[in-house]
Design an enzyme around this catalytic site. Structure first.
Site, short mmCIF file in Angstrom:
data_model
loop_
_atom_site.label_atom_id
_atom_site.label_comp_id
_atom_site.label_asym_id
_atom_site.label_seq_id
_atom_site.Cartn_x
_atom_site.Cartn_y
_atom_site.Cartn_z
N ASP A 89 -19.45 4.41 33.28
CA ASP A 89 -20.61 5.19 32.92
C ASP A 89 -20.69 6.39 33.85
OD1 ASP A 89 -23.16 5.51 31.56
OD2 ASP A 89 -23.11 3.33 31.38
N ASP A 191 -23.54 9.83 30.05
CA ASP A 191 -24.93 9.42 29.93
C ASP A 191 -25.83 10.62 29.67
OD1 ASP A 191 -27.12 7.42 30.46
OD2 ASP A 191 -27.56 8.86 32.06
N GLU A 245 -23.47 9.65 25.12
CA GLU A 245 -24.73 9.08 24.65
C GLU A 245 -25.60 10.21 24.09
OE1 GLU A 245 -28.67 6.73 26.20
OE2 GLU A 245 -27.84 8.43 27.28
N HIS A 322 -28.02 -1.81 26.46
CA HIS A 322 -28.97 -2.07 27.55
C HIS A 322 -30.25 -1.26 27.42
CE1 HIS A 322 -26.99 1.64 28.46
NE2 HIS A 322 -27.88 1.89 29.40
N ASP A 323 -30.32 -0.37 26.45
CA ASP A 323 -31.50 0.48 26.29
C ASP A 323 -32.38 0.07 25.12
OD1 ASP A 323 -31.15 2.20 28.43
OD2 ASP A 323 -29.85 3.54 27.30
C1 GLC Z 1 -29.42 6.70 29.52
C2 GLC Z 1 -29.16 5.30 29.99
C3 GLC Z 1 -30.46 4.72 30.42
C4 GLC Z 1 -30.98 5.55 31.55
C5 GLC Z 1 -31.13 7.00 31.12
C6 GLC Z 1 -31.38 7.91 32.27
O1 GLC Z 1 -30.24 6.73 28.40
O2 GLC Z 1 -28.52 4.56 29.01
O3 GLC Z 1 -30.34 3.37 30.78
O4 GLC Z 1 -32.21 5.08 31.97
O5 GLC Z 1 -29.96 7.48 30.52
O6 GLC Z 1 -30.24 8.03 33.04
#
Ligand code: GLC
Length: 559
Positions: A89, A191, A245, A322-323
């Site tokens: 990540d 990310d 993402e 995880h989100d």
């Molecule tokens: C992304 C991650 C998440 C995190 C956010 C801020 O959405 O998947 O878990 O809190 O970025 O970095």
């Protein structure tokens, strides 16, 4: 096929209640036994751990919470030795405020690191430079002590956005990637990368206040920033896989981001896969914290739209990460007798489509979400406000918590259920988060049961590796909303995947030649009667795979 590991919750070997690298190493046989060839691990680099690794203090140091640098190297080597690939990540939109770059930047406007971040002056008559809010609550701006300047943080005060407009920052970021590529990392999940092009005019949000993210997503400089980065990292490795993402991206944006001409990313992960039945929400209560069932009709439309990715190998396919809460629990029948069937059905529904599955740890044993009793323990922004408004609208505690436990992201981060012992085989210490303890829904029990969800996943993954499911054309067939049926075709081979997303028994009629095909995956409850295929209650799919009879055209499939 990718297996996503949330390292905090996977396996703890040193008794501190937080999963670690040695825990992943210990479970490599298990991971390999699933048949996946790639793992994506959420951040394990040095972080202030306010956002579980996404608030980075050092991009090139392993966080001691997870292990030593040597442990990290062992993990990379061990995965390589097994012929597996590893995706890290890469939180590239912001750092922690404890990152040395930010600490330097705070020393003043003349500091060379000042421009690593996004600053603007305060306005005399206003508390903040504009009306943007941060994703995790409050304004998107914070004022530094001793000056009238504010720094931008689209997520959280302690997570300042970095300034991709500044060439030295871009160079450092590319260096980070090169560092890990040279260590053997094969790919990265970028990310929140859709926010890296900040509009320096800082336009007001059209509403009274509104997410700064709305005004800074998908900026026109992103292709420039990323293609430059990609050119630079080539020096370290040619074939680096990038999955970005892009939470708000629709299929059209996905095409833009993954267009080889633009040289940005190979795939995107969007949260737009899961449209909910908005009209079932209570108008008296804020919609964003309310749960509603999956809108299957809209879900199919989304899947059809993402078919545009077909000639690029298809999109990534996932149900959970995880989100977001675990989809089996959120959208299907995790609390009913159909839990196993639903888990299997959902896996087949998505993963046999064209694209790359991402399986989130615990999904392969049908894990449920964890449940908070106290809203105060849910870290998401706005939970307490929601609680109050829902109470005012007459919702009781139980109802409010049911909703919160189906929207909060922490509920999917419960620890991996290895067995049904007191600490579910995760730790000897005190687990950092909630967990469920269940017989049957743990790895140990499912290993012993040939009909388990775990064994189904293994069979499904084997099947997915065949040319038909890797390369075959994909076509969704028109059915009523609760059924989901599609065909994969490659030369002489065809497969029909039939899924029933309801708890009602259902029937579809299929052309006769399909019913005599070889059943690749079979589960109790499926039965064939003449030309009719019965799919009782959330039954897992019946997969019929056969050689296309030379004279028959399958267009006559009627459903
Ligand atoms: C992304 C991650 C998440 C995190 C956010 C801020 O959405 O998947 O878990 O809190 O970025 O970095």
């Amino acid at each position: 096929m990718i297996y996503q590991i949330y390292p905090r919750s996977f396996r703890d070997t040193d008794g501190d209640g937080i999963g670690d690298i040695n825990g992943i190493l210990e479970k490599l046989d298990y991971i390999e036994s699933l048949g996946v060839n790639t793992v994506w691990i959420n951040p394990m680099i040095l972080s202030n751990q306010e956002d579980n690794g996404y608030d980075v203090i050092s991009y090139t140091e392993v966080d001691p919470l997870f292990g030593s640098e040597a442990d990290g190297e062992r993990l990379i080597r061990a995965l390589k030795d097994r012929g597996m690939r590893i995706i890290f990540d890469f939180p590239l939109n912001h750092t922690s405020d404890q990152h040395p770059w930010f600490q330097e930047a705070l020393k003043g406007p003349k500091n060379p690191y000042r421009d690593y971040y996004v600053w603007t002056d305060g306005k005399d008559n206003r508390p903040y430079p504009n009306n943007w809010t941060a994703a995790f609550g409050g304004s998107a701006w914070s004022r530094e002590l001793n000056s009238n300047q504010y720094y931008l943080h689209l997520f959280k005060q302690s997570m300042p956005d970095v300034n991709w407009d500044h060439p030295p920052l871009r160079k450092e970021m590319a260096e980070v990637l090169k560092y890990w590529i040279e260590k053997g990392i094969d790919g990265f999940r970028l990310d929140a990368f859709i926010y890296i092009d900040v509009d320096k005019d800082f336009p007001e949000h059209p509403e009274e206040t509104g997410p700064g993210q709305d005004l800074n997503e998908n900026g026109g400089n992103i292709p420039y920033y990323l293609s430059e980065m990609n050119e630079s990292i080539k020096e370290a490795g040619e074939d680096v896989f990038l999955v970005g993402e892009a939470t708000s991206a629709d299929a059209e944006l996905a095409q833009w981001y993954t267009d080889p001409e633009n040289n940005m990313v190979d795939k995107i992960i969007t949260m737009q896969y899961f449209p909910e039945k908005e009209d079932e929400k209570d108008d008296a209560v804020p919609g964003d914290k309310q749960h509603a069932p999956l809108d299957l009709k809209a879900f199919k439309e989304v899947q059809k739209a993402f078919k545009a990715q077909e000639d690029r190998g298809g999109p990534v396919l996932f149900w959970t990460n995880h989100d977001m809460p675990r989809s089996l629990h959120k959208f299907a029948s995790a609390d009913s007798e159909f839990r196993d069937n639903a888990a299997k059905m959902m896996a087949a529904l998505l993963y046999l489509q064209k694209g790359i599955p991402i399986i989130y740890n615990g999904e392969e044993i049908g894990m449920k979400n964890t449940a908070f009793d106290d809203p105060g323990n849910i870290p998401d922004a706005g939970v307490m406000d929601f609680y109050q408004e829902a109470s005012k609208a007459g919702w009781d505690h139980k109802k409010i918590m049911r909703h919160l436990n189906l929207i909060a992201r922490d509920v999917s981060r419960g620890i991996m259920q290895w067995d049904d012992s007191e600490k579910v085989g995760f730790t000897d210490g005190l687990s950092w988060t909630l967990y469920n303890r269940e017989s049957k829904y743990n790895v140990e029990d499912q290993e012993k049961d040939e009909n388990s969800i775990l064994h189904f996943y293994r069979k499904l993954i084997e099947l997915k590796k065949t040319a038909l499911f890797q390369k075959g054309a994909y076509e969704m067939l028109e059915t009523k909303d609760t059924l989901y049926v599609y065909r994969r075709t490659l030369d002489e081979k065809e497969a029909l995947v039939c899924c029933n997303f309801s708890e009602e028994a259902d029937t579809i009629e299929i052309a006769e030649e399909w019913t005599s095909g070889h059943i690749v995956l079979e589960n109790d409850g499926n039965s064939l009667e003449g030309g009719r295929l019965l799919l009782p209650h959330m039954e897992p799919p019946y997969l019929s795979k056969m050689n296309k009879p030379s004279k028959t055209v399958h267009n006559d499939l009627y459903l």
